[in-house]
Design a protein around this motif. Structure first.
Motif, mmCIF file in Angstrom:
data_model
loop_
_atom_site.group_PDB
_atom_site.id
_atom_site.type_symbol
_atom_site.label_atom_id
_atom_site.label_comp_id
_atom_site.label_asym_id
_atom_site.label_seq_id
_atom_site.Cartn_x
_atom_site.Cartn_y
_atom_site.Cartn_z
ATOM 1 N N SER A 152 0.814 -1.216 0.000
ATOM 2 C CA SER A 152 0.000 0.000 0.000
ATOM 3 C C SER A 152 0.845 1.262 0.000
ATOM 4 O O SER A 152 0.364 2.342 -0.373
ATOM 5 C CB SER A 152 -0.946 0.001 1.208
ATOM 6 O OG SER A 152 -0.206 0.065 2.413
ATOM 7 N N ARG A 153 2.108 1.152 0.423
ATOM 8 C CA ARG A 153 3.016 2.301 0.391
ATOM 9 C C ARG A 153 3.853 2.329 -0.883
ATOM 10 O O ARG A 153 4.183 3.385 -1.398
ATOM 11 C CB ARG A 153 3.954 2.274 1.614
ATOM 12 C CG ARG A 153 3.248 2.425 2.947
ATOM 13 C CD ARG A 153 4.249 2.469 4.096
ATOM 14 N NE ARG A 153 5.027 1.236 4.205
ATOM 15 C CZ ARG A 153 4.608 0.136 4.828
ATOM 16 N NH1 ARG A 153 3.416 0.117 5.401
ATOM 17 N NH2 ARG A 153 5.384 -0.946 4.891
ATOM 18 N N TRP A 154 4.208 1.164 -1.377
ATOM 19 C CA TRP A 154 5.123 1.084 -2.515
ATOM 20 C C TRP A 154 4.421 1.190 -3.861
ATOM 21 O O TRP A 154 5.002 1.669 -4.828
ATOM 22 C CB TRP A 154 5.902 -0.224 -2.455
ATOM 23 C CG TRP A 154 7.001 -0.230 -1.433
ATOM 24 C CD1 TRP A 154 7.348 0.789 -0.582
ATOM 25 C CD2 TRP A 154 7.901 -1.303 -1.147
ATOM 26 N NE1 TRP A 154 8.404 0.418 0.206
ATOM 27 C CE2 TRP A 154 8.771 -0.861 -0.107
ATOM 28 C CE3 TRP A 154 8.065 -2.588 -1.656
ATOM 29 C CZ2 TRP A 154 9.774 -1.670 0.411
ATOM 30 C CZ3 TRP A 154 9.066 -3.393 -1.136
ATOM 31 C CH2 TRP A 154 9.914 -2.935 -0.110
ATOM 32 N N PHE A 155 3.174 0.708 -3.942
ATOM 33 C CA PHE A 155 2.481 0.644 -5.224
ATOM 34 C C PHE A 155 1.080 1.253 -5.115
ATOM 35 O O PHE A 155 0.433 1.172 -4.074
ATOM 36 C CB PHE A 155 2.361 -0.811 -5.697
ATOM 37 C CG PHE A 155 3.682 -1.529 -5.740
ATOM 38 C CD1 PHE A 155 4.693 -1.116 -6.590
ATOM 39 C CD2 PHE A 155 3.925 -2.619 -4.910
ATOM 40 C CE1 PHE A 155 5.916 -1.772 -6.624
ATOM 41 C CE2 PHE A 155 5.137 -3.288 -4.937
ATOM 42 C CZ PHE A 155 6.143 -2.853 -5.796
ATOM 43 N N SER A 156 0.633 1.848 -6.225
ATOM 44 C CA SER A 156 -0.684 2.474 -6.223
ATOM 45 C C SER A 156 -1.773 1.436 -6.486
ATOM 46 O O SER A 156 -1.497 0.307 -6.924
ATOM 47 C CB SER A 156 -0.747 3.557 -7.306
ATOM 48 O OG SER A 156 -0.852 2.972 -8.590
ATOM 49 N N ALA A 157 -3.018 1.838 -6.245
ATOM 50 C CA ALA A 157 -4.156 0.953 -6.493
ATOM 51 C C ALA A 157 -4.318 0.653 -7.986
ATOM 52 O O ALA A 157 -4.985 -0.319 -8.357
ATOM 53 C CB ALA A 157 -5.439 1.591 -5.948
ATOM 54 N N ALA A 209 9.277 12.223 -9.554
ATOM 55 C CA ALA A 209 8.295 12.107 -8.472
ATOM 56 C C ALA A 209 7.107 11.278 -8.936
ATOM 57 O O ALA A 209 6.682 11.371 -10.093
ATOM 58 C CB ALA A 209 7.817 13.484 -8.033
ATOM 59 N N GLY A 210 6.579 10.464 -8.030
ATOM 60 C CA GLY A 210 5.360 9.713 -8.311
ATOM 61 C C GLY A 210 4.149 10.544 -7.905
ATOM 62 O O GLY A 210 4.030 10.945 -6.746
ATOM 63 N N SER A 211 3.269 10.802 -8.843
ATOM 64 C CA SER A 211 2.102 11.642 -8.539
ATOM 65 C C SER A 211 1.173 10.986 -7.529
ATOM 66 O O SER A 211 0.337 11.663 -6.916
ATOM 67 C CB SER A 211 1.331 11.969 -9.825
ATOM 68 O OG SER A 211 0.852 10.778 -10.442
ATOM 69 N N LEU A 212 1.314 9.667 -7.317
ATOM 70 C CA LEU A 212 0.468 8.932 -6.375
ATOM 71 C C LEU A 212 1.255 8.464 -5.153
ATOM 72 O O LEU A 212 0.782 7.627 -4.394
ATOM 73 C CB LEU A 212 -0.158 7.720 -7.083
ATOM 74 C CG LEU A 212 -0.939 8.032 -8.356
ATOM 75 C CD1 LEU A 212 -1.396 6.745 -9.042
ATOM 76 C CD2 LEU A 212 -2.140 8.925 -8.060
ATOM 77 N N ASP A 213 2.444 9.036 -4.955
ATOM 78 C CA ASP A 213 3.339 8.597 -3.882
ATOM 79 C C ASP A 213 2.927 9.224 -2.547
ATOM 80 O O ASP A 213 2.993 10.439 -2.379
ATOM 81 C CB ASP A 213 4.776 9.017 -4.228
ATOM 82 C CG ASP A 213 5.814 8.446 -3.270
ATOM 83 O OD1 ASP A 213 5.441 7.910 -2.217
ATOM 84 O OD2 ASP A 213 7.010 8.551 -3.597
ATOM 85 N N PRO A 214 2.530 8.399 -1.549
ATOM 86 C CA PRO A 214 2.157 8.943 -0.243
ATOM 87 C C PRO A 214 3.351 9.098 0.703
ATOM 88 O O PRO A 214 3.217 9.674 1.776
ATOM 89 C CB PRO A 214 1.203 7.875 0.304
ATOM 90 C CG PRO A 214 1.761 6.592 -0.245
ATOM 91 C CD PRO A 214 2.325 6.931 -1.619
ATOM 92 N N SER A 239 3.183 5.223 -7.599
ATOM 93 C CA SER A 239 3.396 5.422 -6.169
ATOM 94 C C SER A 239 4.899 5.452 -5.883
ATOM 95 O O SER A 239 5.674 5.980 -6.686
ATOM 96 C CB SER A 239 2.676 4.343 -5.373
ATOM 97 O OG SER A 239 2.730 4.628 -3.986
ATOM 98 N N HIS A 240 5.335 4.869 -4.769
ATOM 99 C CA HIS A 240 6.682 5.113 -4.259
ATOM 100 C C HIS A 240 7.781 4.422 -5.071
ATOM 101 O O HIS A 240 8.862 4.982 -5.240
ATOM 102 C CB HIS A 240 6.755 4.687 -2.795
ATOM 103 C CG HIS A 240 7.973 5.173 -2.086
ATOM 104 N ND1 HIS A 240 8.341 6.497 -2.050
ATOM 105 C CD2 HIS A 240 8.932 4.502 -1.384
ATOM 106 C CE1 HIS A 240 9.455 6.638 -1.363
ATOM 107 N NE2 HIS A 240 9.840 5.441 -0.953
ATOM 108 N N LEU A 241 7.544 3.217 -5.553
ATOM 109 C CA LEU A 241 8.556 2.541 -6.367
ATOM 110 C C LEU A 241 8.193 2.722 -7.845
ATOM 111 O O LEU A 241 7.773 1.790 -8.540
ATOM 112 C CB LEU A 241 8.670 1.065 -5.985
ATOM 113 C CG LEU A 241 9.132 0.786 -4.556
ATOM 114 C CD1 LEU A 241 9.458 -0.693 -4.366
ATOM 115 C CD2 LEU A 241 10.335 1.645 -4.156
ATOM 116 N N SER A 242 8.375 3.938 -8.313
ATOM 117 C CA SER A 242 7.924 4.298 -9.661
ATOM 118 C C SER A 242 8.694 3.576 -10.747
ATOM 119 O O SER A 242 8.177 3.361 -11.842
ATOM 120 C CB SER A 242 8.017 5.810 -9.853
ATOM 121 O OG SER A 242 9.350 6.272 -9.732
ATOM 122 N N ASN A 243 9.941 3.183 -10.467
ATOM 123 C CA ASN A 243 10.720 2.480 -11.491
ATOM 124 C C ASN A 243 10.187 1.084 -11.766
ATOM 125 O O ASN A 243 10.440 0.510 -12.834
ATOM 126 C CB ASN A 243 12.196 2.389 -11.081
ATOM 127 C CG ASN A 243 12.433 1.377 -9.975
ATOM 128 O OD1 ASN A 243 11.834 1.485 -8.903
ATOM 129 N ND2 ASN A 243 13.277 0.393 -10.216
#
Length: 262
Positions: A152-157, A209-214, A239-243
């Protein structure tokens, strides 16, 4: 080729080297709780024309757990690795904790880097109290509870991490990270604050930057962009691991940026 390199503390770092020996060098630095395998998509692409260096940050993957970790030591590990491999100058790309390491290197050792790319990071990540509390919790109870919620922190829905082999491998790398190594990194992040120093960076800098990164937000990235003269800011819908969530876009943007330096 895999290497085991000794740093200035006489501890070992696990390093993977791929690509033509005399090609320009690009170094990839992993995030908290992951290992060098997180860069598989980027390494596969860049190793065709670059000498690609990936390493496990101290206390992660196959690198030694080292007592008392600081941001300075994270940066010095990169320099020790470069010296051991006879690399005088390189491009650097780090994500999250690796991005913060890149900012430190850009401040203190600009002569060693042709460019720095800092992804999903901040000049100050989180709060000191939160990092210290997490370090203590992991030290006493392990990483199991973090592993259960990390997606939930590393990847978006929007991202089907359950069907993505690399995403599953990266989550497993968190489960395999030594608790003491993870806790040490948390304590380093608790004290790491470059907000007053990054304006001195003169190395060409790309901020992703990830536009969905919390975790590290667009606002965090915009602050870095405002502070570093002539830096570039690129947003990815991730999200956080955009690569990992957007590997093609991430890789393409680094390619464009690095090629513009030559």
């Amino acid at each position: 080729m895999n290497h085991t390199i000794m740093n200035r503390q006489h501890k070992t770092l696990s390093v993977q080297v791929e690509g033509p020996e005399n090609a320009p060098v690009i170094i990839f630095s992993n995030s908290l709780g992951t290992d060098k395998g997180m860069w598989d998509p980027q390494a596969e692409y860049f190793k065709q024309h670059y000498r690609v260096i990936r390493y496990d940050t101290r206390g992660h993957g196959k690198s030694d757990v080292m007592h008392g970790t600081t941001l300075q030591q994270l940066g010095e590990d990169v320099l020790d690795m470069m010296d051991a491999l006879n690399i005088s100058r390189a491009h650097f790309c780090g994500i999250s904790m690796g991005g913060l390491t890149g900012l430190w290197l850009g401040i203190y050792y600009p002569e060693r880097f042709s460019s720095i790319t800092v992804a999903n990071t901040a000049a100050k990540i989180g709060t000191q109290d939160a990092w210290l509390a997490r370090a203590d919790a992991v030290q006493s109870t392990g990483l199991e509870s973090l592993v259960k919620t990390t997606h939930s922190r590393w990847f978006s829905a929007n991202f089907d991490y359950q069907r993505n082999l690399l995403a599953q491998q990266v989550i497993q790398s968190l489960a395999n990270t030594p608790a003491h190594g993870y806790a040490n990194a948390c304590r380093a992040l608790a004290l790491a604050d470059l907000r007053e120093k990054i304006s001195s960076i003169t190395v060409p800098t790309l901020i992703i930057a990830g536009s969905l990164d919390p975790v590290t937000t667009v606002t965090d990235a915009e602050f870095i962009h405002q502070q570093i003269k002539d830096s570039q800011l690129f947003l990815i819908e991730a999200s956080h691991l955009s690569n990992i969530e957007q590997p093609e876009i991430f890789t393409r943007e680094i390619k464009r940026f690095v090629e513009s330096i030559h």
